[in-house]
Design an enzyme around this catalytic site. Sequence first.
Site, PDB file in Angstrom:
ATOM      1  N   LEU A  45      63.271  -3.152  43.800  1.00 52.47           N
ATOM      2  CA  LEU A  45      62.380  -2.369  44.654  1.00 52.47           C
ATOM      3  C   LEU A  45      62.006  -3.114  45.922  1.00 52.47           C
ATOM      4  CD1 LEU A  45      59.945  -0.996  41.914  1.00 52.47           C
ATOM      5  CD2 LEU A  45      61.773   0.266  43.066  1.00 52.47           C
ATOM      6  N   GLY A  48      59.727 -10.554  48.069  1.00 55.13           N
ATOM      7  CA  GLY A  48      58.824 -11.322  48.898  1.00 55.13           C
ATOM      8  C   GLY A  48      59.259 -12.763  48.943  1.00 55.13           C
ATOM      9  N   GLY A  49      58.396 -13.607  49.497  1.00 53.19           N
ATOM     10  CA  GLY A  49      58.740 -15.009  49.618  1.00 53.19           C
ATOM     11  C   GLY A  49      58.805 -15.745  48.305  1.00 53.19           C
ATOM     12  N   VAL A  53      60.842  -7.652  42.853  1.00 56.98           N
ATOM     13  CA  VAL A  53      60.256  -6.600  42.019  1.00 56.98           C
ATOM     14  C   VAL A  53      61.342  -5.597  41.659  1.00 56.98           C
ATOM     15  CG1 VAL A  53      58.482  -4.823  41.838  1.00 56.98           C
ATOM     16  CG2 VAL A  53      58.016  -6.903  43.153  1.00 56.98           C
ATOM     17  N   LYS A  68      57.672  -7.657  38.168  1.00 57.33           N
ATOM     18  CA  LYS A  68      57.706  -8.697  39.198  1.00 57.33           C
ATOM     19  C   LYS A  68      58.250  -9.979  38.581  1.00 57.33           C
ATOM     20  CE  LYS A  68      54.546 -10.973  42.470  1.00 57.33           C
ATOM     21  NZ  LYS A  68      53.143 -10.978  42.960  1.00 57.33           N
ATOM     22  N   ASP A 163      45.781 -11.746  51.300  1.00 58.69           N
ATOM     23  CA  ASP A 163      47.089 -11.321  51.820  1.00 58.69           C
ATOM     24  C   ASP A 163      47.142  -9.802  51.953  1.00 58.69           C
ATOM     25  OD1 ASP A 163      49.599 -11.712  52.880  1.00 58.69           O
ATOM     26  OD2 ASP A 163      50.613 -11.840  50.946  1.00 58.69           O
TER      27      ASP A 163
END
Length: 347
Positions: A45, A48-49, A53, A68, A163
């Site tokens: 999906l 990120g860093g 996911v 995740k 964030d």
Amino acid sequence: MIKMRKKCEFRTLTRIDKEIVALPLKFSREELLVATNGFANDRRLGQGGSSQVYKGFLNRLDRLVAVKRIFAESKHSEKLFTNEVKILSRMIHRNLVQFIGWCQEEGEFLLVYEYMPNGSLDNHLFGTRKSLPWDVRCKIALGLALALDYLHEDLEQCVLHRDIKAANILLDTNFNTKLGDFGVAKLVDPRFRTQTTDVVGTYGYLAPEYLSEGKVTKESDMFSFGVVALEIACGRRTHHEGEFHVPLRKWVWQLYLAGNMLEAADETLGLSFDRKETECLMMVGLWCVHPDPKRRPKARQVIKFLQQEVPVPELPLDTYEAPTSCQPSTHRTESSCIQEFSSFSAR
């Protein structure tokens, strides 16, 4: 080697058990492998860093989920995993992504959430998904304010997200706001208004005092909210990767000074937006990114503004130092942007 790793995993699990209020479901790695078809690429999906996911289906619960997978090779992987489990297990709110369960097994760090069929706000504003109508945008902004009010005021320990950005605002079937990704969130003792910490988060959304001095507060979260509010209203990113432009907030501020702030409204909306509500959201955004943290509204005040229970105050004309050129396409260097952020906190 295998025995040492198992002992380490056991100690981590025991520590988490003691720190959270209500332990969510524990899943086996094998169960989550089956659910995601072995973490297949066509199930991914997003990334990120520090994690990826995946979409999955859990037979045990007969439901779609998002899994995740935190990169195990990262030196911060265990810290991110433990932090997210500890914090999310304390909370339940209609505008937070529902945390379902977890797995720490065979060196894997896995977290399971409810599946969000409408993806992220970022993808609708700037990506491949359909542009959002104005009434949905208003609902999303209000939902985010409600989530922050809960995190900041309604828990025994204040939670600072650290964030907040469009990519971490997820949307359910009915386009309700679901704030997610609490890997770098911080529990704060309410007796201490300000804490100094390492700077984490996403450039462009970070408050100037946090970026320059590491001061993390409710006000720094509200700054990030303000950036998102302006993005929702304008349909423009606060910054572009690889290129540095005049920040979105400064462009909107100059239009405000010129008396034609509505020129910043997202062009994809055409004329299909409420002028009063758009001005309200932009004004709220400008107040939240005020260079003086003490002048930023709290989440509860923002809720009243967005629900039009009270009018948004006019901003003082000397709020910002307006640059000589303030078009979103004007190129800037990274160092000049950081200096600009720092100059805010020195005012």
